[in-house]
Write an enzyme that holds these catalytic residues in place. Sequence first.
Site, PDB file in Angstrom:
ATOM      1  CG  ASP A  15      -2.020   1.022   1.161  1.00  0.00           C
ATOM      2  OD1 ASP A  15      -2.344   1.473   0.041  1.00  0.00           O
ATOM      3  OD2 ASP A  15      -2.571   1.377   2.218  1.00  0.00           O
ATOM      4  CG  ASN A  63      -6.875  -2.497  -6.674  1.00  0.00           C
ATOM      5  OD1 ASN A  63      -5.933  -3.213  -6.345  1.00  0.00           O
ATOM      6  ND2 ASN A  63      -7.358  -1.565  -5.858  1.00  0.00           N
TER       7      ASN A  63
END
Length: 230
Positions: A15, A63
Amino acid sequence: MSEKVLPVHVGFIVDGNRRWAKAQGLSAQEGHSAGYEKLREIIIDTIDRGVPYVSAYIFSTENWHRSGPEVKHLMNLVVQMLTRDLHIFVEHGIRLRVAGTRVRLSRRVKKAIDEAEAATKDLTHGTAILSFNYGGHQEIIDAVNTLRKTLSTHKKVTAQIFEQFLYTPDVPPCDLIVRTSGEQRLSNFMLWRSAYSELIFVKKSWPDMTKRDITAILNEYAKRSRRFGG
């Protein structure tokens, strides 16, 4: 002196690539490229330290909501890892596995996955699991649907039976899950395998991770007392 206790399976929630890029005045794609270079380094280093399984959450089922160019770039990076850069993992004796649904993946990406898994299936130094097009909820749903088609409706389902229908059924639970960028949540990662995971949250973005951070993470894990509810 006894040896340091190592986790069998470390899961990384990768991340902060985009935030890192923004802070550097770079594009999101450049951030993902930097994150990809770091991913190779961290996987290899963690396995070289004696951790047999390393998973990395690199593309979630959510995503797909990102911009077309960003998604395309992420797909290209995955194909690069599984084709052009595959020799790096082969040279280190690392088996590559991909955990996730095949829904929405192009023929090119699916071919790269199949060929990389076949090319590395006999390597024994360690296993890297790419959680790609992955969602913890989706993994459980897919397992249930496959189980329903396979088992007799009269057979009692146990945790041991259910685990056989996960994406990579032979991969053990996560002893440790590490998330970068300061966020403190699982974000749908390894929901079945995280029941008793130790959690470590690192403030720095993924592209800033170093081997020193891996040393600190493994040292912290060795201090934890794992009782599994006992």
